[in-house]
Design a protein around this motif. Sequence first.
Motif, PDB file in Angstrom:
ATOM      1  N   ALA A 104      11.054 -11.896  34.919  1.00  0.00           N
ATOM      2  CA  ALA A 104      11.223 -10.847  33.905  1.00  0.00           C
ATOM      3  C   ALA A 104      12.316 -11.176  32.916  1.00  0.00           C
ATOM      4  CB  ALA A 104      11.512  -9.516  34.591  1.00  0.00           C
ATOM      5  N   ALA A 105      13.455 -11.709  33.399  1.00  0.00           N
ATOM      6  CA  ALA A 105      14.621 -11.868  32.537  1.00  0.00           C
ATOM      7  C   ALA A 105      14.624 -13.162  31.735  1.00  0.00           C
ATOM      8  CB  ALA A 105      15.899 -11.794  33.378  1.00  0.00           C
ATOM      9  N   VAL A 106      13.980 -14.210  32.232  1.00  0.00           N
ATOM     10  CA  VAL A 106      14.045 -15.516  31.566  1.00  0.00           C
ATOM     11  C   VAL A 106      12.677 -15.959  31.048  1.00  0.00           C
ATOM     12  CG1 VAL A 106      14.665 -17.948  31.834  1.00  0.00           C
ATOM     13  CG2 VAL A 106      16.021 -16.188  32.995  1.00  0.00           C
ATOM     14  N   VAL A 107      11.689 -15.990  31.935  1.00  0.00           N
ATOM     15  CA  VAL A 107      10.383 -16.537  31.557  1.00  0.00           C
ATOM     16  C   VAL A 107       9.667 -15.640  30.552  1.00  0.00           C
ATOM     17  CG1 VAL A 107       8.129 -17.271  32.406  1.00  0.00           C
ATOM     18  CG2 VAL A 107      10.185 -17.732  33.758  1.00  0.00           C
ATOM     19  N   ALA A 108       9.658 -14.331  30.795  1.00  0.00           N
ATOM     20  CA  ALA A 108       8.918 -13.422  29.904  1.00  0.00           C
ATOM     21  C   ALA A 108       9.410 -13.489  28.457  1.00  0.00           C
ATOM     22  CB  ALA A 108       8.999 -11.991  30.441  1.00  0.00           C
ATOM     23  N   PRO A 109      10.705 -13.357  28.175  1.00  0.00           N
ATOM     24  CA  PRO A 109      11.137 -13.447  26.770  1.00  0.00           C
ATOM     25  C   PRO A 109      10.941 -14.829  26.182  1.00  0.00           C
ATOM     26  CG  PRO A 109      13.035 -13.244  28.233  1.00  0.00           C
ATOM     27  CD  PRO A 109      11.829 -12.974  29.058  1.00  0.00           C
ATOM     28  N   HIS A 163      20.435 -28.170  32.938  1.00  0.00           N
ATOM     29  CA  HIS A 163      21.121 -26.953  33.365  1.00  0.00           C
ATOM     30  C   HIS A 163      21.018 -25.906  32.261  1.00  0.00           C
ATOM     31  CE1 HIS A 163      24.951 -24.524  33.928  1.00  0.00           C
ATOM     32  NE2 HIS A 163      24.246 -24.279  35.014  1.00  0.00           N
ATOM     33  N   LEU A 164      20.431 -24.759  32.575  1.00  0.00           N
ATOM     34  CA  LEU A 164      20.250 -23.696  31.581  1.00  0.00           C
ATOM     35  C   LEU A 164      21.372 -22.670  31.614  1.00  0.00           C
ATOM     36  CD1 LEU A 164      16.420 -22.946  31.875  1.00  0.00           C
ATOM     37  CD2 LEU A 164      17.584 -24.536  30.343  1.00  0.00           C
ATOM     38  N   ALA A 165      21.769 -22.249  32.818  1.00  0.00           N
ATOM     39  CA  ALA A 165      22.795 -21.211  32.941  1.00  0.00           C
ATOM     40  C   ALA A 165      23.211 -21.084  34.393  1.00  0.00           C
ATOM     41  CB  ALA A 165      22.276 -19.866  32.424  1.00  0.00           C
ATOM     42  N   ASP A 166      24.358 -20.423  34.603  1.00  0.00           N
ATOM     43  CA  ASP A 166      24.801 -20.068  35.943  1.00  0.00           C
ATOM     44  C   ASP A 166      24.528 -18.590  36.167  1.00  0.00           C
ATOM     45  OD1 ASP A 166      25.733 -22.555  36.770  1.00  0.00           O
ATOM     46  OD2 ASP A 166      27.692 -22.256  35.850  1.00  0.00           O
ATOM     47  N   ALA A 280       6.234 -35.980  23.703  1.00  0.00           N
ATOM     48  CA  ALA A 280       6.472 -35.584  22.315  1.00  0.00           C
ATOM     49  C   ALA A 280       5.549 -34.429  21.948  1.00  0.00           C
ATOM     50  CB  ALA A 280       6.252 -36.774  21.381  1.00  0.00           C
ATOM     51  N   ARG A 281       5.855 -33.253  22.484  1.00  0.00           N
ATOM     52  CA  ARG A 281       5.036 -32.064  22.247  1.00  0.00           C
ATOM     53  C   ARG A 281       5.935 -30.955  21.705  1.00  0.00           C
ATOM     54  NH1 ARG A 281       1.880 -30.866  27.678  1.00  0.00           N
ATOM     55  NH2 ARG A 281       1.014 -29.218  26.347  1.00  0.00           N
ATOM     56  N   PRO A 282       5.760 -30.570  20.454  1.00  0.00           N
ATOM     57  CA  PRO A 282       6.625 -29.541  19.864  1.00  0.00           C
ATOM     58  C   PRO A 282       6.641 -28.242  20.653  1.00  0.00           C
ATOM     59  CG  PRO A 282       5.313 -30.619  18.165  1.00  0.00           C
ATOM     60  CD  PRO A 282       4.787 -31.107  19.481  1.00  0.00           C
ATOM     61  N   ALA A 283       5.489 -27.841  21.206  1.00  0.00           N
ATOM     62  CA  ALA A 283       5.440 -26.572  21.935  1.00  0.00           C
ATOM     63  C   ALA A 283       6.305 -26.635  23.194  1.00  0.00           C
ATOM     64  CB  ALA A 283       3.997 -26.229  22.298  1.00  0.00           C
ATOM     65  N   LEU A 284       6.302 -27.760  23.892  1.00  0.00           N
ATOM     66  CA  LEU A 284       7.116 -27.900  25.101  1.00  0.00           C
ATOM     67  C   LEU A 284       8.593 -27.844  24.754  1.00  0.00           C
ATOM     68  CD1 LEU A 284       7.472 -28.383  28.096  1.00  0.00           C
ATOM     69  CD2 LEU A 284       7.116 -30.828  27.699  1.00  0.00           C
ATOM     70  N   ARG A 285       8.977 -28.520  23.683  1.00  0.00           N
ATOM     71  CA  ARG A 285      10.386 -28.478  23.271  1.00  0.00           C
ATOM     72  C   ARG A 285      10.790 -27.063  22.864  1.00  0.00           C
ATOM     73  NH1 ARG A 285      12.567 -33.524  22.624  1.00  0.00           N
ATOM     74  NH2 ARG A 285      11.094 -35.269  22.703  1.00  0.00           N
ATOM     75  N   SER A 286       9.905 -26.362  22.180  1.00  0.00           N
ATOM     76  CA  SER A 286      10.200 -24.978  21.797  1.00  0.00           C
ATOM     77  C   SER A 286      10.366 -24.096  23.025  1.00  0.00           C
ATOM     78  CB  SER A 286       9.089 -24.426  20.898  1.00  0.00           C
ATOM     79  OG  SER A 286       9.030 -25.125  19.671  1.00  0.00           O
ATOM     80  N   LEU A 287       9.513 -24.306  24.033  1.00  0.00           N
ATOM     81  CA  LEU A 287       9.617 -23.505  25.251  1.00  0.00           C
ATOM     82  C   LEU A 287      10.931 -23.784  25.971  1.00  0.00           C
ATOM     83  CD1 LEU A 287       8.461 -21.538  27.311  1.00  0.00           C
ATOM     84  CD2 LEU A 287       7.274 -23.456  28.383  1.00  0.00           C
ATOM     85  N   LEU A 288      11.342 -25.045  26.054  1.00  0.00           N
ATOM     86  CA  LEU A 288      12.605 -25.373  26.710  1.00  0.00           C
ATOM     87  C   LEU A 288      13.784 -24.719  25.987  1.00  0.00           C
ATOM     88  CD1 LEU A 288      12.028 -29.138  27.552  1.00  0.00           C
ATOM     89  CD2 LEU A 288      12.113 -27.232  29.157  1.00  0.00           C
ATOM     90  N   ASP A 289      13.745 -24.740  24.654  1.00  0.00           N
ATOM     91  CA  ASP A 289      14.806 -24.082  23.885  1.00  0.00           C
ATOM     92  C   ASP A 289      14.818 -22.579  24.166  1.00  0.00           C
ATOM     93  OD1 ASP A 289      15.548 -26.488  22.775  1.00  0.00           O
ATOM     94  OD2 ASP A 289      14.434 -26.189  20.912  1.00  0.00           O
ATOM     95  N   ALA A 290      13.630 -21.970  24.216  1.00  0.00           N
ATOM     96  CA  ALA A 290      13.544 -20.519  24.454  1.00  0.00           C
ATOM     97  C   ALA A 290      14.007 -20.167  25.860  1.00  0.00           C
ATOM     98  CB  ALA A 290      12.104 -20.049  24.222  1.00  0.00           C
ATOM     99  N   GLY A 292      16.237 -21.818  27.583  1.00  0.00           N
ATOM    100  CA  GLY A 292      17.690 -21.943  27.569  1.00  0.00           C
ATOM    101  C   GLY A 292      18.352 -20.733  26.944  1.00  0.00           C
ATOM    102  N   ASP A 293      17.803 -20.260  25.818  1.00  0.00           N
ATOM    103  CA  ASP A 293      18.361 -19.075  25.154  1.00  0.00           C
ATOM    104  C   ASP A 293      18.271 -17.850  26.057  1.00  0.00           C
ATOM    105  OD1 ASP A 293      18.898 -20.617  22.947  1.00  0.00           O
ATOM    106  OD2 ASP A 293      17.115 -19.989  21.836  1.00  0.00           O
ATOM    107  N   ALA A 294      17.104 -17.663  26.699  1.00  0.00           N
ATOM    108  CA  ALA A 294      16.912 -16.486  27.536  1.00  0.00           C
ATOM    109  C   ALA A 294      17.824 -16.523  28.759  1.00  0.00           C
ATOM    110  CB  ALA A 294      15.453 -16.386  27.975  1.00  0.00           C
ATOM    111  N   ALA A 295      17.987 -17.714  29.350  1.00  0.00           N
ATOM    112  CA  ALA A 295      18.826 -17.821  30.543  1.00  0.00           C
ATOM    113  C   ALA A 295      20.297 -17.611  30.203  1.00  0.00           C
ATOM    114  CB  ALA A 295      18.629 -19.181  31.202  1.00  0.00           C
TER     115      ALA A 295
END
Length: 308
Positions: A104-109, A163-166, A280-290, A292-295
């Motif tokens: 709910a807190a990380v994956v959904a957003p 590492h995304l967050a503690d 080299a997939r833009p969508a995968l990189r975007s998901l990793l960034d998102a 990280g932001d959510a976490a």
Amino acid sequence: MLDVRRMQVLRAVVASGSVTAAARNLGYTPSAVSQQMAALEKEAGIGLLERTGRGVRPTEAGRVLSAYADVIGRHLAEAETALAELRAGRTGRLAVRYFATAGAAVVAPAVAALRREHPGVQVELRLGEAEESLLELREGRADVALMIRPTDAPPVDGLRFTHLADDRYLAVLPRGHRLAAKRELDLADLADQPWVGSDQPGPCLAPVLEACGAAGFSPGFVVESGDYATAQGFVAAGLGVALIPELGLGSRHPGVVVRRVLRPEPVRAIQAVVREPLPARPALRSLLDALGDAAAGRTPRGASPDTP
């Protein structure tokens, strides 16, 4: 085996009715086109063209092969378009594995953000245990996995850990407990308390045991709950106190209070795992960034400590 490029040259010759016109349309010399047709006829084992005055016309075999060349040409064009869409991140599919409290807190957003940026990309979401998720990543059945893993854990060949967050652990106390009057607790304040366990031995329990050891004691577990919601129920009933990570406190039991724990503060590391090297997939990189932001910026409902 028939050469696909030569079949496309045959299609141009049949469409234009002459070798010279086909050469002009393709940007070849007439002799180059003639050589291609001679080689294709050798591959086919049958004549494909016959002369008609100053031009040529297809034999029955030439008409059959030209029709197939037309179909192949359309499929090649569609394939090139599909690949271009995939490279640009406008289409495709991502398989994501995650642990329960991250949903709910990380994956959904994060997935919501991905869909806004890449609406044509499909996302497959599935809960997964750490070892199972790592296996799926290695076998190419998953693209990214979220898991709890120490940052100093040994590397795994072929996989990249980020590492995304503690996720810090908070003290959960029964309402009316004598320690509830304090805004923050030293971990040693809980040394003489009965404890409610919520995690099995592994990466989620290890930070708690290590922090307690650093504070000079070993927690005395009187009951094992198996999950964070049940642990809160046991605490509310007065059976003991518990340490529960913030992500596990998305739903607060009305019979408990939550306090921050310091000196030391137990934390568990949230990591994202992908194959190495990163595709080299833009969508995968975007998901990793998102992710990280959510976490890093999460504020789960009910997870912030109370003020007494």
